[in-house]
Structure formats: structure tokens, C-alpha cells
Design a protein around this motif. Structure first.
Motif, mmCIF file in Angstrom:
data_model
loop_
_atom_site.group_PDB
_atom_site.id
_atom_site.type_symbol
_atom_site.label_atom_id
_atom_site.label_comp_id
_atom_site.label_asym_id
_atom_site.label_seq_id
_atom_site.Cartn_x
_atom_site.Cartn_y
_atom_site.Cartn_z
ATOM 1 N N THR A 99 -47.428 25.936 -16.726
ATOM 2 C CA THR A 99 -48.733 26.664 -16.512
ATOM 3 C C THR A 99 -48.737 27.881 -16.965
ATOM 4 O O THR A 99 -47.828 28.621 -16.050
ATOM 5 C CB THR A 99 -49.433 26.165 -15.197
ATOM 6 O OG1 THR A 99 -49.393 24.714 -14.883
ATOM 7 C CG2 THR A 99 -50.751 26.878 -15.166
ATOM 8 N N TYR B 15 -53.415 27.950 -18.552
ATOM 9 C CA TYR B 15 -53.197 26.963 -19.685
ATOM 10 C C TYR B 15 -52.119 26.212 -19.345
ATOM 11 O O TYR B 15 -50.965 26.758 -19.399
ATOM 12 C CB TYR B 15 -53.267 27.511 -20.948
ATOM 13 C CG TYR B 15 -53.084 26.526 -22.110
ATOM 14 C CD1 TYR B 15 -53.843 25.772 -22.738
ATOM 15 C CD2 TYR B 15 -51.895 26.582 -22.707
ATOM 16 C CE1 TYR B 15 -53.573 24.822 -23.610
ATOM 17 C CE2 TYR B 15 -51.603 25.574 -23.987
ATOM 18 C CZ TYR B 15 -52.494 24.714 -24.513
ATOM 19 O OH TYR B 15 -52.268 23.940 -25.371
ATOM 20 N N VAL B 16 -51.943 24.803 -19.509
ATOM 21 C CA VAL B 16 -51.017 23.938 -19.416
ATOM 22 C C VAL B 16 -50.425 23.504 -20.793
ATOM 23 O O VAL B 16 -51.233 22.901 -21.527
ATOM 24 C CB VAL B 16 -51.124 22.549 -18.691
ATOM 25 C CG1 VAL B 16 -49.896 21.635 -18.419
ATOM 26 C CG2 VAL B 16 -51.616 22.907 -17.238
ATOM 27 N N THR C 272 -48.381 21.670 -23.324
ATOM 28 C CA THR C 272 -47.981 20.348 -23.349
ATOM 29 C C THR C 272 -46.843 20.229 -24.651
ATOM 30 O O THR C 272 -47.165 21.201 -25.514
ATOM 31 C CB THR C 272 -49.184 19.330 -23.877
ATOM 32 O OG1 THR C 272 -49.780 19.692 -24.931
ATOM 33 C CG2 THR C 272 -50.165 19.479 -22.658
ATOM 34 N N ARG C 273 -46.225 19.360 -24.778
ATOM 35 C CA ARG C 273 -45.221 18.825 -25.744
ATOM 36 C C ARG C 273 -46.034 18.685 -27.113
ATOM 37 O O ARG C 273 -45.709 19.199 -28.150
ATOM 38 C CB ARG C 273 -44.320 17.938 -25.406
ATOM 39 C CG ARG C 273 -43.324 17.385 -26.599
ATOM 40 C CD ARG C 273 -42.589 16.189 -26.061
ATOM 41 N NE ARG C 273 -41.793 15.878 -26.882
ATOM 42 C CZ ARG C 273 -40.625 15.034 -27.059
ATOM 43 N NH1 ARG C 273 -40.429 14.461 -25.685
ATOM 44 N NH2 ARG C 273 -39.763 14.939 -28.032
ATOM 45 N N GLN C 274 -47.001 17.966 -26.830
ATOM 46 C CA GLN C 274 -47.991 18.007 -28.089
ATOM 47 C C GLN C 274 -48.538 19.381 -28.670
ATOM 48 O O GLN C 274 -48.612 19.312 -29.855
ATOM 49 C CB GLN C 274 -49.198 16.782 -27.622
ATOM 50 C CG GLN C 274 -48.889 15.603 -27.415
ATOM 51 C CD GLN C 274 -48.137 15.361 -25.980
ATOM 52 O OE1 GLN C 274 -48.325 16.270 -24.919
ATOM 53 N NE2 GLN C 274 -47.489 14.260 -25.692
ATOM 54 N N PRO D 182 -42.655 22.677 -22.269
ATOM 55 C CA PRO D 182 -43.684 21.875 -21.926
ATOM 56 C C PRO D 182 -43.729 21.674 -20.525
ATOM 57 O O PRO D 182 -42.726 21.472 -19.797
ATOM 58 C CB PRO D 182 -42.884 20.595 -22.561
ATOM 59 C CG PRO D 182 -42.019 20.846 -23.764
ATOM 60 C CD PRO D 182 -41.508 22.238 -22.911
ATOM 61 N N GLY D 183 -45.105 21.486 -20.038
ATOM 62 C CA GLY D 183 -45.511 21.338 -18.817
ATOM 63 C C GLY D 183 -45.622 22.804 -18.046
ATOM 64 O O GLY D 183 -46.153 22.789 -17.100
#
Length: 134
Positions: free
Chosen positions: A90, A11-12, A14-16, A87-88
């Protein structure tokens, strides 16, 4: 089956996803939202809160994973945190059941989980107990 690795998915992060998770749990620490603040911190950039493992547990397991069976109850857990997720990253999960037993006519499962980043560094690890539905 005790000792057998569970199927997991990378799973990557993300900042979101971090921001949505933080909003959903009421987390307001600027380390998770404010890039300038985070850059000036000892972390040198944005990080995820330690409790992000809750989101990762679901993001890194397929929908048919036994832990996601409706009626499964979290009966306790203990976590150790090594480095923050960012964030970013993996994220990968190594997970397995360690033991299962019947108590008071209910199935209990003891399991362990270790989350890694793309560099093979341990983000956090935990042991938990669940009560499975009949």
C-alpha cells in the motif's frame, strides 16, 4: 501554495499493475515478472521497477491535482531510490510544492514527492520542476 501538503490517496500496487506498466515501457527484467527467478534473487520475491514512481504519481493523486492539469509540462526531475516497491504494497505519497516563480512569463513550480510503503519505509523520493499552463 508553497509548503502546503498536496492531497494524496493511498494506492495498493498489484502484480497486474506492475506487469502492465512494464509492458507499456518495454521493461523485460524477470525480477518484475518471473516469480521463481525473483524468489532466487537477492530481493526474495517480485519487485517493481524503480521507474514505477511514474505510475504511482498518478495513482496517488486525485484527478483534480494541479500536477495533472492539462498543459502542465515536466521541466526536470531527480529521484533517489531506497527500497523496491512490491506487489501488495500500500503506497502513500507525501507531496508539496516548495517554491513557485515566474520566468519568461511562465509559472514554474518546484515540488518534492516521497513515496512510502505500508511499513512507513521510503521507497523513493524526488524533486521536480514543472511549468504550469497560463
Amino acid at each position: 501554495m508553497p509548503g502546503v501538503a498536496r492531497k494524496t490517496l493511498p494506492y495498493v500496487l498489484t502484480r497486474q499493475a506492475i506487469e502492465l506498466y512494464c509492458r507499456s515501457v518495454g521493461e523485460t527484467n524477470p525480477l518484475y515478472f518471473n516469480e521463481d527467478y525473483a524468489l532466487a534473487s537477492r530481493y526474495g520475491g517480485l519487485i517493481a521497477p524503480p521507474s514505477i514512481h511514474i505510475l504511482l504519481m498518478f495513482a496517488c493523486t486525485p484527478a483534480d491535482d494541479w500536477m495533472r492539469t492539462p498543459g502542465t509540462v515536466n521541466a526536470g526531475q531527480s529521484w533517489s531510490y531506497n527500497i523496491p516497491a512490491r506487489p501488495g504494497d500500500t503506497i502513500t505519497l507525501q507531496a508539496r510544492a516548495l517554491d513557485k516563480f515566474i520566468r519568461r512569463e511562465r509559472l514554474f513550480v518546484v515540488h518534492d514527492n516521497v513515496f512510502f510503503n505500508q511499513h512507513g519505509e521510503v521507497i523513493c523520493s524526488g524533486r521536480g520542476h514543472t511549468i504550469r499552463p497560463k
